[in-house]
Each structure stands twice: as structure tokens, then as C-alpha cells.
Design an enzyme around this catalytic site. Structure first.
Site, PDB file in Angstrom:
ATOM      1  N   GLY A 124      46.320  37.182  55.074  1.00 13.97           N
ATOM      2  CA  GLY A 124      45.290  37.465  56.067  1.00 13.97           C
ATOM      3  C   GLY A 124      45.743  37.951  57.427  1.00 13.97           C
ATOM      4  O   GLY A 124      44.909  38.336  58.250  1.00 13.97           O
ATOM      5  N   GLU A 162      50.621  34.666  51.050  1.00  9.58           N
ATOM      6  CA  GLU A 162      50.096  35.789  50.249  1.00  9.58           C
ATOM      7  C   GLU A 162      49.722  36.967  51.129  1.00  9.58           C
ATOM      8  O   GLU A 162      48.573  37.407  51.143  1.00  9.58           O
ATOM      9  CB  GLU A 162      48.830  35.342  49.515  1.00  9.58           C
ATOM     10  CG  GLU A 162      49.007  34.173  48.586  1.00  9.58           C
ATOM     11  CD  GLU A 162      47.670  33.678  48.024  1.00  9.58           C
ATOM     12  OE1 GLU A 162      46.617  33.957  48.628  1.00  9.58           O
ATOM     13  OE2 GLU A 162      47.695  33.018  46.992  1.00  9.58           O
ATOM     14  N   GLY A 188      49.146  40.696  52.271  1.00 15.35           N
ATOM     15  CA  GLY A 188      48.957  41.997  51.631  1.00 15.35           C
ATOM     16  C   GLY A 188      49.015  43.080  52.698  1.00 15.35           C
ATOM     17  O   GLY A 188      50.001  43.796  52.850  1.00 15.35           O
ATOM     18  N   CYS A 208      29.447  64.415  48.448  1.00 20.41           N
ATOM     19  CA  CYS A 208      28.031  64.618  48.667  1.00 20.41           C
ATOM     20  C   CYS A 208      27.349  63.326  49.115  1.00 20.41           C
ATOM     21  O   CYS A 208      26.519  62.783  48.390  1.00 20.41           O
ATOM     22  CB  CYS A 208      27.444  65.108  47.345  1.00 20.41           C
ATOM     23  SG  CYS A 208      26.042  66.118  47.618  1.00 20.41           S
ATOM     24  N   TYR A 251      44.696  48.577  50.929  1.00 19.00           N
ATOM     25  CA  TYR A 251      43.290  48.695  50.547  1.00 19.00           C
ATOM     26  C   TYR A 251      42.807  50.135  50.692  1.00 19.00           C
ATOM     27  O   TYR A 251      41.685  50.397  51.082  1.00 19.00           O
ATOM     28  CB  TYR A 251      42.427  47.748  51.387  1.00 19.00           C
ATOM     29  CG  TYR A 251      42.894  46.309  51.282  1.00 19.00           C
ATOM     30  CD1 TYR A 251      42.739  45.615  50.094  1.00 19.00           C
ATOM     31  CD2 TYR A 251      43.513  45.673  52.348  1.00 19.00           C
ATOM     32  CE1 TYR A 251      43.191  44.310  49.972  1.00 19.00           C
ATOM     33  CE2 TYR A 251      43.971  44.363  52.234  1.00 19.00           C
ATOM     34  CZ  TYR A 251      43.811  43.691  51.043  1.00 19.00           C
ATOM     35  OH  TYR A 251      44.258  42.413  50.916  1.00 19.00           O
TER      36      TYR A 251
HETATM   37  N1  LLP Z   1      45.028  35.940  49.172  1.00 20.10           N
HETATM   38  C1  LLP Z   1      43.750  35.963  48.785  1.00 20.10           C
HETATM   39  C2  LLP Z   1      43.229  34.862  47.975  1.00 20.10           C
HETATM   40  C3  LLP Z   1      42.925  37.033  49.167  1.00 20.10           C
HETATM   41  O1  LLP Z   1      41.652  37.037  48.785  1.00 20.10           O
HETATM   42  C4  LLP Z   1      43.456  38.099  49.940  1.00 20.10           C
HETATM   43  C5  LLP Z   1      42.621  39.235  50.328  1.00 20.10           C
HETATM   44  C6  LLP Z   1      44.814  38.030  50.317  1.00 20.10           C
HETATM   45  C7  LLP Z   1      45.571  36.932  49.912  1.00 20.10           C
HETATM   46  C8  LLP Z   1      45.479  39.091  51.124  1.00 20.10           C
HETATM   47  O2  LLP Z   1      44.950  39.234  52.399  1.00 20.10           O
HETATM   48  P1  LLP Z   1      45.641  40.199  53.463  1.00 20.10           P
HETATM   49  O3  LLP Z   1      46.995  39.616  53.810  1.00 20.10           O
HETATM   50  O4  LLP Z   1      45.784  41.537  52.837  1.00 20.10           O
HETATM   51  O5  LLP Z   1      44.720  40.217  54.600  1.00 20.10           O
HETATM   52  N2  LLP Z   1      39.350  45.434  51.166  1.00 20.10           N
HETATM   53  C9  LLP Z   1      39.422  44.784  52.452  1.00 20.10           C
HETATM   54  C10 LLP Z   1      40.303  43.558  52.425  1.00 20.10           C
HETATM   55  C11 LLP Z   1      39.902  42.535  51.390  1.00 20.10           C
HETATM   56  C12 LLP Z   1      40.814  41.343  51.353  1.00 20.10           C
HETATM   57  C13 LLP Z   1      40.564  40.520  50.146  1.00 20.10           C
HETATM   58  N3  LLP Z   1      41.413  39.390  49.987  1.00 20.10           N
HETATM   59  C14 LLP Z   1      39.882  45.809  53.476  1.00 20.10           C
HETATM   60  O6  LLP Z   1      40.029  46.969  53.142  1.00 20.10           O
HETATM   61  O7  LLP Z   1      40.051  45.485  54.654  1.00 20.10           O
END
Ligand code: LLP
Length: 425
Positions: A246, A280, A282, A349, A378
Site C-alpha cells: 500500500g 506485499e 506492488g 470510442c 496497475y
Molecule cells: N496486498 C493486498 C491484499 C492488496 O489488495 C494489494 C492491492 C496489495 C497488497 C498491493 O498494494 P500496493 O502496494 O500496490 O498499493 N488498481 C488500483 C490499485 C488496486 C490495489 C489493489 N490491492 C490502482 O490502479 O491504483
């Protein structure tokens, strides 16, 4: 701010030309055509090691959230550097295994795991299932029993803190579909402890994405720490503490905490638990390690607006349309010219097909290349074939060279598997 430099991306101008590390981006465009996604291996490694170093004083696992970008070359790179994977589906498991990520470094999250996905993950020997409901727990126990194994489990609990991010990106609020409510957590753990084919090993929480403040993290970790103590008092041992992902990135002047700052705030609480800590991340690993390069097709002007029509659309990068997300857009070759307020739109479109709205940027000309920044996370992973548009290739720069790590789709790729029934032939 020395440490922040660790997180700066590799996309910098040299003599007014945008480079990815040592490679001139215009030269890649000439070879592969547009649009294309471009990633920096160097930045990816740097981001992963920033996490590894920040948490080095505790046993830890950085399980990269591959939903952010699941290209197998990127996974291989992160795996080779010691990273694991946070997966959400059988498809992601397959990718992680293809990339030779150690199954003992894979954690499996998600509210809707199917029996088949559970079987595949159990056969692979993953580290943990992050379980999100009682029913899931019971099904997982049955599946594990049928395979004569024990399923390693962490319960995903809801710390009920507000991460103060986009509502679509909040997952730890009281109303959230994810997670088990804090108050119910103990009874879930007691049930898990009674199930013969469940091995209760950990606890998991994840409060949201694109967090730019360390406080909600600290609050969540404190709350979970209290829960770990109550569980231990009940004789339930927690060996793995998965604190989720996150951490936000800079899209447009945000100053999100760096992993080191996060660690400084969390380590005192985490250390006390004696657990192996799982993270975790991302977006913060891959977001600023990637860009989308697109070519201007046309410019046009109506009474109300000026438009720059480019060859990438919402099918390639949906974040602006879906979340109102901001991605910087810059010229690949800088020239002297005036700024204009424009909408950068794609060929699709839909009036929601834009990459930027009312954006001040240097006047663009047909054929010119633009770079859509912070598009490593993403972005490709949420792309689609809407309007029968083949998805762009993905390119990885490593030192002085680049490799195509996913080819551009062809129009024939798009119809693979479609069939005309005999009565229509
Ligand atoms: N762990 C879990 C359980 C999650 O649901 C997520 C993201 C992460 C880790 C990774 O989070 P990060 O470090 O990437 O913030 N599509 C959206 C983001 C959706 C995130 C969903 N879950 C966007 O484009 O901003």
C-alpha cells in the site's frame, strides 16, 4: 533527503532527450513502434532492495504484489533478487511459478479463491493462504484433506483504519468486502485451530493502496499487535505477520514515506512480536519503474477545448478514466515551445477515453512521442482489448540494452479461441 534518491526513477533527460538509464527512448520507439510500455530493471532492483534493507533487522519476506504488474520477466528479476510474490488467482500462481519464484515465498490473498485454485496452490507448496471468511476456511480445510496435506493459513483481519486514499483503493474500512472483522477474528482463529487440515501460522492485514502517510500503517499494525497478543493468550501461535502493501508513490508531487521511514515507525512494534514479517508492496516497487510511450496522431481544437489525440487509449492505461488518476505526460524530445491547456485523449470510442484532462503541457505536434510517467503499476496489468485493440509490447531496459519482454499483440491474437458455430457457416 539522500534516501529519497534511492526511489527516484531512471527516466531522465540528457540534452533534452528522455532516456531510460543509458538508453535513448526515441531509438526504442523507432525499433518497436508505439505505444509501448518501458521498464527499468535498475529501478526495480533498487526499489526491492530499499525494502529489503529497511526491514533487514527482522526476519522478513518482500512478497511483491504481482497484481501491479505480472510480466514474468519482471517477476523473474524480482525473484532472483530474493523477492517473493503476493498472488490473487491461479493465473498469478502460474505466472509466479513460471518465473521460478520460490513457492515458499508465495502468499495467496483474495475473497474468492476457488477450490481449483486452492488445489493448485497447495500442490505448489505456497507459504500462506490469507483467508478472508469462515466459509473459505472450511472449504480450504476440505480441499487440503482431499490432498492429504495441511493448508498453511493466515487470517486477513480488518484493522478498521481509514487509509485516507481513493475510496476504490481503501480495503480496511468497516464496510469493506475484504477481511474478517476485528471482533470476529478470535472466533475465526478458534475455528481454524479446530480444523484438522488447517495449520494456523499467521495474521494478515492490508488497509489500502497509494498511502502517502505513515500514520494509518502504524495504527493498523498497533491494532493487529493487540490481536496477536489476545490470540497468543488463547494458545494460538502467530509466526508470520503479513502487514500488506500500500505504500504510495509520487505521481504529482506527493511525498509518500520511503520504506526506511515505514520501517522506522513499524519495527519497534513488529520486533516485539518475534514474527517473520511479510510485506506485499506492488505499486511502490514497479510504479515509477515504468512509463507508457505513445505517439501523437493529431491535434485538434474545438471552441471549448484543445485536444491531443494519441495512439494509446484507456484500453492501454485505464487509471485516469477509472480513478481520475494523474499521470505526468512529458515530451520524449524537449523543444522550445509554449504551454497549452489540453486534453490528451486516445482513439477509443468513449468520452471517458483520456490520459489527461485540462493539462498544461508544451504544445504537441503530430508524430511526436510523449511519455506517460509512473505507469509501471496497475497499467499494463489492467489493460484490455476494448475496441479490438492489440495490447502494447513491454520492454525492459537493462544497463545499455533493452529486451522485448512481451511482444505487441497481433489482431490474430485477439480472436484466438473464438469460433463460429456450424449453423452460421
Ligand atoms: N496486498 C493486498 C491484499 C492488496 O489488495 C494489494 C492491492 C496489495 C497488497 C498491493 O498494494 P500496493 O502496494 O500496490 O498499493 N488498481 C488500483 C490499485 C488496486 C490495489 C489493489 N490491492 C490502482 O490502479 O491504483
Amino acid at each position: 533527503m539522500g534516501y529519497r534518491k534511492e526511489f527516484m526513477n531512471d527516466f531522465l533527460y540528457k540534452k533534452n532527450r528522455l532516456y531510460c538509464g543509458k538508453v535513448d527512448i526515441e531509438s526504442i520507439a523507432r525499433a518497436v513502434g508505439t505505444p509501448f510500455y518501458l521498464y527499468s530493471a535498475h529501478t526495480l532492483k533498487r526499489h526491492l532492495s530499499a525494502y529489503q534493507n529497511a526491514f533487514s533487522s527482522v526476519p522478513h519476506l518482500i512478497a511483491y504484489a504481482m497484481k501491479a504488474n505480472a510480466n514474468i520477466a519482471l517477476l523473474r528479476l524480482l525473484g532472483k533478487e530474493g523477492g517473493g510474490a503476493d498472488i490473487l488467482s491461479g493465473g498469478e500462481l502460474n505466472r509466479a511459478l513460471r518465473a521460478e519464484i520460490d513457492p515458499a515465498k508465495i502468499v495467496f490473498a483474495g475473497v474468492g479463491k476457488t477450490r481449483e485454485e486452492m488445489r493448485e496452490a497447495l500442490r505448489a507448496g505456497i507459504l500462506l493462504f490469507n483467508v478472508e471468511s469462515k466459509q473459505e476456511l472450511i472449504v480450504l480445510n476440505e480441499v487440503a484433506k482431499s490432498l492429504r496435506v495441511k493448508a498453511p493459513v493466515a487470517m486477513r483481519v480488518n484493522p478498521e483504519v481509514n487509509p485516507k486514499t481513493h475510496p476504490y483503493l481503501s480495503t480496511g474500512l468497516k464496510k469493506s468486502k475484504f477481511v474478517i472483522e476485528h471482533a470476529q477474528a478470535l472466533s475465526h482463529y478458534q475455528l481454524a485451530a479446530r480444523l484438522a487440515n488447517i495449520d494456523v501460522l499467521g495474521i494478515h492485514s492490508h488497509i489500502g493502496s497509494q498511502l502517502t502517510d505513515v500514520k494509518p500503517f502504524v495504527e493498523a499494525v498497533r491494532k493487529v499487535s493487540g490481536l496477536i497478543q489476545s490470540l497468543r493468550a488463547e494458545g494460538i501461535t502467530i509466526r508470520y505477520w503479513d502487514i500488506g502493501g500500500g505504500l504510495g508513490i509520487e505521481y504529482n508531487g506527493e511525498l509518500p514515506p520511503m520504506p526506511l521511514e515505514l520501517a522506522k515507525n513499524l519495527l519497534p512494534i513488529l520486533k516485539e512480536s518475534g514474527c517473520t514479517v511479510i510485506l506485499e508492496p506492488g505499486r511502490s516497487i514497479v510504479g515509477n519503474a515504468g512509463i507508457l510511450v505513445t505517439r501523437v496522431l493529431y491535434t485538434k481544437e474545438t471552441e471549448a477545448k484543445k485536444f491531443v489525440v494519441v495512439d494509446a487509449g484507456m484500453n492501454d492505461l485505464i487509471r485516469p478514466s477509472l480513478y481520475g488518476a494523474y499521470h505526468k505526460i512529458v515530451p520524449v524530445v524537449k523543444k522550445r515551445r509554449q504551454n497549452q491547456i489540453v486534453d490528451v485523449v486516445g482513439p477509443i470510442c468513449e468520452s471517458g477515453d483520456f490520459l489527461a484532462q485540462d493539462r498544461a503541457m508544451p504544445q504537441a505536434a503530430p508524430e511526436e512521442l510523449l511519455a506517460v510517467m509512473s505507469a509501471g503499476a496497475y497499467s499494463f496489468s489492467m489493460s484490455s482489448n476494448y475496441n479490438a485493440r492489440p495490447r502494447p509490447p513491454e520492454i525492459l531496459v537493462h544497463e545499455e540494452s533493452y529486451s522485448v519482454i512481451r511482444e505487441r499483440e497481433s489482431v490474430n491474437d485477439l480472436i484466438r479461441g473464438e469460433k463460429i458455430p456450424s449453423y452460421l457457416q
